[in-house]
Design an enzyme around this catalytic site. Structure first.
Site, PDB file in Angstrom:
ATOM      1  N   ARG A 116       0.812  -1.231   0.000  1.00  0.00           N
ATOM      2  CA  ARG A 116       0.000   0.000   0.000  1.00  0.00           C
ATOM      3  C   ARG A 116       0.841   1.276   0.000  1.00  0.00           C
ATOM      4  O   ARG A 116       0.501   2.257   0.658  1.00  0.00           O
ATOM      5  CB  ARG A 116      -0.959   0.044   1.193  1.00  0.00           C
ATOM      6  CG  ARG A 116      -1.968  -1.064   1.230  1.00  0.00           C
ATOM      7  CD  ARG A 116      -2.967  -1.014   0.078  1.00  0.00           C
ATOM      8  NE  ARG A 116      -3.781  -2.200   0.118  1.00  0.00           N
ATOM      9  CZ  ARG A 116      -3.457  -3.346  -0.501  1.00  0.00           C
ATOM     10  NH1 ARG A 116      -2.379  -3.423  -1.258  1.00  0.00           N
ATOM     11  NH2 ARG A 116      -4.233  -4.393  -0.399  1.00  0.00           N
TER      12      ARG A 116
ATOM     13  N   SER B 183     -10.536  -1.156   3.736  1.00  0.00           N
ATOM     14  CA  SER B 183      -9.774  -1.543   4.936  1.00  0.00           C
ATOM     15  C   SER B 183      -9.248  -0.291   5.619  1.00  0.00           C
ATOM     16  O   SER B 183      -8.551   0.515   4.996  1.00  0.00           O
ATOM     17  CB  SER B 183      -8.583  -2.418   4.543  1.00  0.00           C
ATOM     18  OG  SER B 183      -9.063  -3.618   3.993  1.00  0.00           O
TER      19      SER B 183
ATOM     20  N   GLU C  56      -4.533   2.617   7.180  1.00  0.00           N
ATOM     21  CA  GLU C  56      -4.263   2.603   5.732  1.00  0.00           C
ATOM     22  C   GLU C  56      -4.885   3.847   5.098  1.00  0.00           C
ATOM     23  O   GLU C  56      -4.367   4.391   4.127  1.00  0.00           O
ATOM     24  CB  GLU C  56      -4.879   1.338   5.126  1.00  0.00           C
ATOM     25  CG  GLU C  56      -4.670   1.213   3.625  1.00  0.00           C
ATOM     26  CD  GLU C  56      -5.171  -0.121   3.072  1.00  0.00           C
ATOM     27  OE1 GLU C  56      -4.973  -1.169   3.733  1.00  0.00           O
ATOM     28  OE2 GLU C  56      -5.757  -0.101   1.975  1.00  0.00           O
TER      29      GLU C  56
HETATM   30  C1  LIG Z   1     -15.622  -0.408  -0.547  1.00  0.00           C
HETATM   31  C2  LIG Z   1     -14.123  -0.172  -0.688  1.00  0.00           C
HETATM   32  C3  LIG Z   1     -13.282  -1.216  -0.982  1.00  0.00           C
HETATM   33  C4  LIG Z   1     -11.901  -0.996  -1.115  1.00  0.00           C
HETATM   34  N1  LIG Z   1     -11.106  -2.049  -1.420  1.00  0.00           N
HETATM   35  C5  LIG Z   1      -9.782  -1.854  -1.575  1.00  0.00           C
HETATM   36  C6  LIG Z   1      -8.919  -2.938  -1.901  1.00  0.00           C
HETATM   37  O1  LIG Z   1      -9.334  -4.079  -2.066  1.00  0.00           O
HETATM   38  N2  LIG Z   1      -7.589  -2.681  -2.050  1.00  0.00           N
HETATM   39  C7  LIG Z   1      -7.074  -1.428  -1.891  1.00  0.00           C
HETATM   40  O2  LIG Z   1      -5.859  -1.250  -2.052  1.00  0.00           O
HETATM   41  N3  LIG Z   1      -7.871  -0.385  -1.574  1.00  0.00           N
HETATM   42  C8  LIG Z   1      -9.204  -0.560  -1.408  1.00  0.00           C
HETATM   43  N4  LIG Z   1     -10.003   0.501  -1.088  1.00  0.00           N
HETATM   44  C9  LIG Z   1      -9.404   1.837  -0.848  1.00  0.00           C
HETATM   45  C10 LIG Z   1      -9.379   2.756  -2.074  1.00  0.00           C
HETATM   46  O3  LIG Z   1     -10.456   2.478  -2.945  1.00  0.00           O
HETATM   47  C11 LIG Z   1      -8.069   2.657  -2.857  1.00  0.00           C
HETATM   48  O4  LIG Z   1      -6.959   3.021  -2.054  1.00  0.00           O
HETATM   49  C12 LIG Z   1      -8.107   3.582  -4.094  1.00  0.00           C
HETATM   50  O5  LIG Z   1      -7.048   3.258  -4.925  1.00  0.00           O
HETATM   51  C13 LIG Z   1      -8.033   5.072  -3.750  1.00  0.00           C
HETATM   52  O6  LIG Z   1      -8.302   5.799  -4.926  1.00  0.00           O
HETATM   53  P1  LIG Z   1      -9.047   7.213  -4.861  1.00  0.00           P
HETATM   54  O7  LIG Z   1      -9.097   7.768  -6.241  1.00  0.00           O
HETATM   55  O8  LIG Z   1     -10.341   7.089  -4.175  1.00  0.00           O
HETATM   56  O9  LIG Z   1      -8.014   8.016  -3.985  1.00  0.00           O
HETATM   57  P2  LIG Z   1      -8.344   9.124  -2.875  1.00  0.00           P
HETATM   58  O10 LIG Z   1      -8.966   8.472  -1.692  1.00  0.00           O
HETATM   59  O11 LIG Z   1      -9.083  10.245  -3.497  1.00  0.00           O
HETATM   60  O12 LIG Z   1      -6.866   9.594  -2.502  1.00  0.00           O
HETATM   61  C14 LIG Z   1      -5.984   8.702  -1.860  1.00  0.00           C
HETATM   62  C15 LIG Z   1      -4.611   9.384  -1.775  1.00  0.00           C
HETATM   63  O13 LIG Z   1      -4.074   9.494  -3.083  1.00  0.00           O
HETATM   64  C16 LIG Z   1      -3.811  10.870  -3.391  1.00  0.00           C
HETATM   65  N5  LIG Z   1      -4.152  11.036  -4.795  1.00  0.00           N
HETATM   66  C17 LIG Z   1      -5.294  10.709  -5.423  1.00  0.00           C
HETATM   67  N6  LIG Z   1      -5.200  10.971  -6.740  1.00  0.00           N
HETATM   68  C18 LIG Z   1      -3.962  11.490  -6.935  1.00  0.00           C
HETATM   69  C19 LIG Z   1      -3.246  11.961  -8.073  1.00  0.00           C
HETATM   70  N7  LIG Z   1      -3.770  11.967  -9.308  1.00  0.00           N
HETATM   71  N8  LIG Z   1      -1.986  12.423  -7.890  1.00  0.00           N
HETATM   72  C20 LIG Z   1      -1.423  12.458  -6.654  1.00  0.00           C
HETATM   73  N9  LIG Z   1      -2.052  12.032  -5.549  1.00  0.00           N
HETATM   74  C21 LIG Z   1      -3.300  11.541  -5.694  1.00  0.00           C
HETATM   75  C22 LIG Z   1      -4.691  11.685  -2.457  1.00  0.00           C
HETATM   76  O14 LIG Z   1      -4.083  12.938  -2.184  1.00  0.00           O
HETATM   77  C23 LIG Z   1      -4.681  10.812  -1.216  1.00  0.00           C
HETATM   78  O15 LIG Z   1      -3.495  11.046  -0.474  1.00  0.00           O
HETATM   79  C24 LIG Z   1     -11.386   0.310  -0.944  1.00  0.00           C
HETATM   80  C25 LIG Z   1     -12.255   1.367  -0.637  1.00  0.00           C
HETATM   81  C26 LIG Z   1     -13.604   1.131  -0.500  1.00  0.00           C
HETATM   82  C27 LIG Z   1     -14.526   2.289  -0.189  1.00  0.00           C
END
Ligand SMILES: Cc1cc2nc3c(=O)[nH]c(=O)nc-3n(C[C@H](O)[C@H](O)[C@H](O)COP(=O)(O)OP(=O)(O)OC[C@H]3O[C@@H](n4cnc5c(N)ncnc54)[C@H](O)[C@@H]3O)c2cc1C
Length: 308
Positions: free
Chosen positions: A178, A227, A297
């Site tokens: 992660r 998570s 996380e």
């Molecule tokens: C129901 C559910 C299930 C999930 N299952 C998993 C799983 O199985 N495995 C897993 O790893 N995660 C899981 N996640 C967590 C999450 O979906 C992942 O970490 C996802 O990749 C985050 O993407 P996001 O666009 O929502 O990022 P955000 O939550 O919007 O941002 C996360 C971080 O990334 C940064 N960021 C976002 N976009 C950029 C960019 N373009 N440039 C620089 N920084 C950026 C943000 O500043 C922040 O620090 C889950 C979440 C939910 C709600």
């Protein structure tokens, strides 16, 4: 406050959402306002925006789908930049290395998977059901079922805080569980993925299998961020929390899910502070019982009060 808004207006000629509640941009549905929220539609406008914000010394933060963040109730200073659907082009690339695609950071993982299956490209099926953007998944090295985004990632395009773009080649060992040496203050503009050909029906079957596994294990119909804690080495955070008897523990409307103990959910009216208090309770109980400290996380964003 008016002064910062005047300065933000000078940076961006397009639509600005003022005092925008970030709960609406987070899957946990908590979080106060950002002074301004801007959604650039393409790379050129993003570069101009970042350059201008730098000149005006206005703080900014970038988010994707908000599925891995907890935003403070007091909100976030400055500009929150959301890379959304308008920033989600996918291009096939000519390369000697195999089947390569370039994907803009605002593309949802669901759209990317759909593109892959229609084009018979395999290698990312494990992201089925992760509700994030490509940029967020790269920043978090998102993974599931033994796969991680870094395994298919060849390079990223990064934008720095003065508007310069750099293409950085990556290797699986640049990443860890992660995470990776996240480039501080840089924005992921796009990622280039190396995939391999397979039959569309086989790709879809794998995605469906992962979707079924997820549906059987994770809470449904309730706000969460996936998570909440990282798994400690050799163990699972969910197992420890469940063994500590904490399923169903609540602070206000924030609850340890009774379906999967590593999901802290918002039953409706929780605020960010409720979630943070619940997090501390879980950390203390697990540490007292098993001597293991659970690290979050999820990422905390905004103006938080000092811990009491
Ligand atoms: C129901 C559910 C299930 C999930 N299952 C998993 C799983 O199985 N495995 C897993 O790893 N995660 C899981 N996640 C967590 C999450 O979906 C992942 O970490 C996802 O990749 C985050 O993407 P996001 O666009 O929502 O990022 P955000 O939550 O919007 O941002 C996360 C971080 O990334 C940064 N960021 C976002 N976009 C950029 C960019 N373009 N440039 C620089 N920084 C950026 C943000 O500043 C922040 O620090 C889950 C979440 C939910 C709600």
């Amino acid at each position: 406050m008016q002064e910062i808004k005047e300065r933000i207006k000078r940076c961006w000629p397009g639509e600005i959402l003022w005092d925008c509640r970030l709960a609406n941009f987070s899957t946990l549905r908590v979080g106060g306002p950002a002074d301004a929220l801007i959604q650039p539609g393409d790379k050129a406008s993003m570069i101009r925006l970042i350059g201008r914000l730098h000149e005006e010394r206005i703080p900014w933060h970038v988010i994707g789908r908000g599925s891995n963040i907890v935003v403070a109730d007091r909100g976030v200073d400055g500009v929150v930049i959301v890379l959304g659907r308008a920033f989600s082009a996918i291009h096939e690339l000519e390369t000697s290395e195999g089947h390569c695609i370039s994907v803009e950071a605002g593309c949802s993982l669901a759209r990317l998977l759909h593109f892959c299956s229609v084009h018979s490209l395999s290698g990312l099926e494990f992201v089925t059901g992760i509700p994030g953007s490509v940029g967020g998944a790269i920043m978090m090295n998102a993974g599931a079922w033994g796969g991680e985004i870094s395994q298919a990632l060849l390079s990223v395009e990064l934008l720095d805080n003065v508007g310069n773009i750099e293409k950085r080649s990556l290797h699986a060992d640049d990443f860890c569980y992660r995470g990776w040496q996240r480039p501080h203050g840089k924005i992921v503009i796009s990622g280039q993925f190396l995939l391999h050909h397979d039959q569309e029906s086989a790709i879809r079957a794998r995605c469906q299998r992962y979707a079924r596994l997820r549906a059987a294990k994770q809470p449904k119909g309730v706000a969460n961020a996936g998570s909440f804690f990282r798994n400690p080495p050799g163990d699972a955070a969910g197992r420890l929390i469940e063994q500590a008897g904490l399923k169903g523990l609540r602070v206000g409307d924030a609850e340890v899910s009774s379906v999967h103990a590593n999901f802290l959910v918002n039953r409706g009216k929780a605020n960010a502070e409720d979630l943070r208090k619940l997090m501390y309770l879980v950390q203390n109980q697990v540490e007292n019982q098993f001597g293991v400290h659970l690290h979050p996380e999820v990422l905390f964003l905004g103006r938080w009060e000092e811990q009491q």
